[in-house]
Design a protein around this motif. Structure first.
Motif, mmCIF file in Angstrom:
data_model
loop_
_atom_site.group_PDB
_atom_site.id
_atom_site.type_symbol
_atom_site.label_atom_id
_atom_site.label_comp_id
_atom_site.label_asym_id
_atom_site.label_seq_id
_atom_site.Cartn_x
_atom_site.Cartn_y
_atom_site.Cartn_z
ATOM 1 N N ASN B 230 0.677 -0.799 0.121
ATOM 2 C CA ASN B 230 0.084 0.508 0.237
ATOM 3 C C ASN B 230 0.803 1.232 -0.320
ATOM 4 N N HIS B 231 1.114 1.941 -1.145
ATOM 5 C CA HIS B 231 1.647 2.850 -1.142
ATOM 6 C C HIS B 231 1.543 4.227 -0.701
ATOM 7 N N GLU B 232 0.145 4.175 0.412
ATOM 8 C CA GLU B 232 0.361 5.653 1.487
ATOM 9 C C GLU B 232 0.394 5.046 2.846
ATOM 10 N N ASP B 233 0.781 3.671 2.684
ATOM 11 C CA ASP B 233 1.507 3.072 4.022
ATOM 12 C C ASP B 233 2.814 4.113 3.500
ATOM 13 N N VAL B 234 3.406 3.934 2.859
ATOM 14 C CA VAL B 234 4.876 4.256 2.623
ATOM 15 C C VAL B 234 4.353 5.677 2.850
ATOM 16 N N LEU B 235 3.605 6.587 1.990
ATOM 17 C CA LEU B 235 4.143 8.136 2.445
ATOM 18 C C LEU B 235 4.011 7.894 3.826
ATOM 19 N N ARG B 236 2.884 7.185 4.119
ATOM 20 C CA ARG B 236 2.737 7.670 6.050
ATOM 21 C C ARG B 236 4.318 7.694 6.643
ATOM 22 N N ASP B 237 4.845 6.961 6.466
ATOM 23 C CA ASP B 237 5.764 6.032 7.037
ATOM 24 C C ASP B 237 7.754 7.364 6.648
ATOM 25 N N LEU B 238 7.401 8.203 5.520
ATOM 26 C CA LEU B 238 8.246 8.916 5.420
ATOM 27 C C LEU B 238 7.549 10.070 5.850
ATOM 28 N N GLN B 239 6.492 10.419 5.681
ATOM 29 C CA GLN B 239 5.893 11.539 6.588
ATOM 30 C C GLN B 239 6.209 11.611 8.314
ATOM 31 N N TRP B 280 0.650 15.393 -1.356
ATOM 32 C CA TRP B 280 0.153 14.049 -0.301
ATOM 33 C C TRP B 280 1.280 15.124 0.887
ATOM 34 N N LEU B 281 2.748 15.004 1.173
ATOM 35 C CA LEU B 281 3.385 15.277 2.382
ATOM 36 C C LEU B 281 3.432 16.445 2.827
ATOM 37 N N ILE B 282 3.494 17.853 1.624
ATOM 38 C CA ILE B 282 2.871 18.818 2.289
ATOM 39 C C ILE B 282 1.931 19.393 3.335
ATOM 40 N N GLU B 283 0.527 18.025 2.776
ATOM 41 C CA GLU B 283 -0.949 18.533 3.899
ATOM 42 C C GLU B 283 -0.599 18.047 4.860
ATOM 43 N N ARG B 284 -0.082 17.057 4.947
ATOM 44 C CA ARG B 284 -0.043 16.231 5.928
ATOM 45 C C ARG B 284 1.725 15.931 7.496
ATOM 46 N N SER B 285 2.457 16.804 6.993
ATOM 47 C CA SER B 285 3.873 16.555 7.565
ATOM 48 C C SER B 285 3.843 17.459 8.895
ATOM 49 N N GLY B 286 3.782 17.271 9.876
ATOM 50 C CA GLY B 286 4.032 18.247 10.859
ATOM 51 C C GLY B 286 3.718 17.542 12.185
ATOM 52 N N ALA B 314 -3.591 22.673 17.838
ATOM 53 C CA ALA B 314 -3.296 22.785 16.316
ATOM 54 C C ALA B 314 -2.269 22.237 15.516
ATOM 55 N N PHE B 315 -2.623 21.724 14.205
ATOM 56 C CA PHE B 315 -1.522 20.826 14.153
ATOM 57 C C PHE B 315 -0.539 22.239 13.428
ATOM 58 N N HIS B 316 0.347 22.030 13.269
ATOM 59 C CA HIS B 316 1.501 23.204 12.785
ATOM 60 C C HIS B 316 2.006 21.946 11.455
ATOM 61 N N ALA B 317 2.101 22.536 10.205
ATOM 62 C CA ALA B 317 2.396 21.726 9.518
ATOM 63 C C ALA B 317 3.317 22.543 9.116
ATOM 64 N N ILE B 318 4.492 22.034 8.508
ATOM 65 C CA ILE B 318 6.207 22.290 8.317
ATOM 66 C C ILE B 318 6.357 22.338 7.321
ATOM 67 N N LEU B 319 6.053 22.078 6.173
ATOM 68 C CA LEU B 319 6.380 22.044 4.933
ATOM 69 C C LEU B 319 5.138 23.655 4.347
#
Lengths: 183, 358
Positions: B230-239, B280-286, B314-319
């Motif tokens: 599942n590619h989204e699992d990998v994206l979450r791991d990167l995130q 995908w990563l910009i929206e979720r990284s933080g 607050a969710f602080h997005a970092i990218l």
């Protein structure tokens, strides 16, 4: 006869001063002086310098102007130096607590001194070698500044005020000359 | 005079064997001058310098970089001497020039980067036909060692900073610990196994030209995920790695993703372009404000530099955008291991074409 081994250090120097940089004349006292605070935006630099300013106001009735550095990592641009020269009798800058900002604080000091403004740069002890190297590069070997223990960034508000009080005498000594003659 | 001629050198016009004892003396001489980064240098002579200068149309006294705060410029001639000392071949010199040009476009490099307690390293990325022409490693072991261009070109840049700019450790260079492998990080993108456009195209050098992109890195952390289809699992791991609070000191940050071919192909097979991965990563990284506060970093969870803490919930997005997350594909297609590269400052967004002598 073998070929010479070539030197990789280059010979092209640009405009930063290598000629001897003069130290500004000091006033006999800070009474009523216009003190420019040049805050380098590092953590706790503002409360540190503001407390130094507050103590000077109490003791010598100085007037304060505050500026934040354009970029803490490099010396101030010419326009800012001109403004400081115009509206300050003396300048206090700091806190140089990192690799680039400590060197930049020393450079700002040397440049302002050449323009006739006495400066007390406040630099943390860990960065003495780099501040000294930058001052020498700028034509002011042995340039004097104030030091405080490292780190400053993690201090509580109260501890910052204590440090400011501890460095006050050094700052005043750097900015005045009560002997009647100047270096 | 050699004691013994090696086999085959008796023929007319064959060169004498080199003299290792004389070479050692020359190497020690270079160490004694304070020119070395710790490793032996190639002693440079005028004939060798001339071979480097012959690879470019630039004049030897053309200034190619300045570090204003130390009052030093570097010209083509000096850069060539340092490149030769680093062990580059003359034909690498146009790449060295492009790499140095790209490096000096980084605001952080012109500012305090080389003096910083972070001790950042240039990350040099090479694209185009020059990779094969000069023998860059474009496959497994992308971060080295083993290949002369990949090792000597970043070394040349490091020697220029040391010798031409005069930035020496413990004097003007004030790294606390610095990056392992500083001045030796040069990746040739694996364009052949990338499902996407070459990285140089993202930096404005499209059309398959040879080009070099450079940014500064504070460190890099691997993400090893070979566990899921599942590619989204990998994206979450990167995130998860991207959001690591230990690496965050300012409200916004930049990372470069050096994806291995397996991860890149997995995302592409799921229909994702590079931009899709970035978004995908910009929206979720933080992380949440509370997570920052528990580590004393309320000053990071703010909307602006020195602004007020956003609060625990607050969710602080970092990218903040795609330029804060450049994506490169490198390495072998033999394991799903990618690298999150922490950027010092922000990438200039520019790829510099390699210009060979006409």
């Amino acid at each position: 006869m073998p070929n010479a081994i070539l030197d990789p250090t280059g010979s092209v120097k640009s405009k930063a001063a290598t000629a001897a940089a003069p130290r500004a004349r000091r006033p006999a006292s800070l009474n009523g002086a216009r003190v420019g605070l040049l805050i380098n935006t590092k953590q706790n630099a503002r409360p540190f310098l503001e407390e130094v300013g507050r103590l000077l106001t109490e003791k010598y009735d100085v007037t304060l102007t505050e500026r934040t550095k354009v970029n803490f990592a490099v010396p101030e641009p010419d326009e800012v130096i001109k403004e400081l020269v115009a509206d300050s009798d003396v300048v206090i800058t700091g806190v140089g607590d990192c690799g680039s900002c400590s060197a930049a604080a020393a450079a700002d000091g040397v440049v302002l001194e050449t323009a006739g403004v006495p400066v007390a740069a406040i630099i943390t002890e860990s960065f003495i070698p780099t501040a000294d190297a930058m001052a020498a590069l700028r034509g002011a070997p042995g340039y004097k500044y104030a030091t405080t223990a490292h780190p400053v960034a993690v201090l509580t508000e109260d501890k910052v005020k204590e440090r400011a009080a501890q460095v006050l005498d050094d700052v005043v000594a750097l900015l005045t000359d009560s002997s009647g003659k100047n270096d | 005079m050699t004691d013994e001629a090696p086999e085959g050198s008796g023929a007319l016009g064959a060169p004498e064997a080199p003299d290792p004892d004389e070479a050692q003396r020359a190497i020690e001489y270079c160490y004694d001058q304070g020119w070395s980064d710790g490793l032996p240098l190639v002693p440079v002579s005028r004939p060798l310098l001339d071979r480097f200068l012959a690879t470019t149309d630039k004049e030897p006294d053309e200034i190619i970089g300045s570090l204003e705060q130390v009052g030093r410029d570097v010209d083509v001639r000096t850069a060539a001497i340092n490149a030769a000392m680093a062990g580059c071949k003359p034909e690498y010199f146009p790449v060295v020039l492009a790499a140095f040009d790209a490096l000096m476009r980084e605001r952080a490099a012109r500012g305090g980067g080389f003096q910083s307690t972070s001790g950042p390293a240039p990350l040099i990325v090479v694209n185009g036909p020059v990779r094969k022409e000069l023998g860059f490693n474009t496959a497994g072991g992308a971060f080295g060692p083993g290949f002369r261009p990949n090792m000597t070109i970043p070394r040349a840049v490091g020697l220029i900073v040391r010798n031409a700019f005069g930035i020496h450790p413990h004097v003007l260079e004030q790294a606390t610990q610095g990056v392992p492998g500083r001045w030796s990080i040069c990746v040739a993108e694996n364009e052949e196994e990338s499902p996407w456009e070459p990285f140089a195209e993202n930096g404005g050098a499209g059309g398959g030209v040879s080009a070099v992109s450079v940014t500064l890195t504070r460190t890099m952390e691997f993400v090893d995920n070979r566990h899921t289809p599942n590619h989204e699992d990998v994206l979450r791991d990167l995130q998860d790695t991207i959001g690591r609070i230990g690496s965050l000191i300012f409200p916004q940050t930049s990372v470069a993703l050096v994806l291995c071919p397996e991860h890149a192909q997995m995302f592409a097979a799921a229909g994702m372009s590079k931009a899709d991965v970035q978004n995908w990563l910009i929206e979720r990284s933080g992380r949440t404000g509370r997570e920052f506060r528990l580590m004393g970093k309320e000053s990071v969870a703010t909307k602006t530099f020195h602004g007020p803490f956003e609060g625990d919930d607050a969710f602080h997005a970092i990218l903040s955008g795609p330029r804060q997350i450049p994506v490169i594909v490198a390495g072998a297609k033999n394991a799903a291991i990618s690298m999150v590269v922490r950027i010092f400052g922000e990438w200039s967004g520019t790829a510099v074409p390699v210009v060979e002598k006409k």
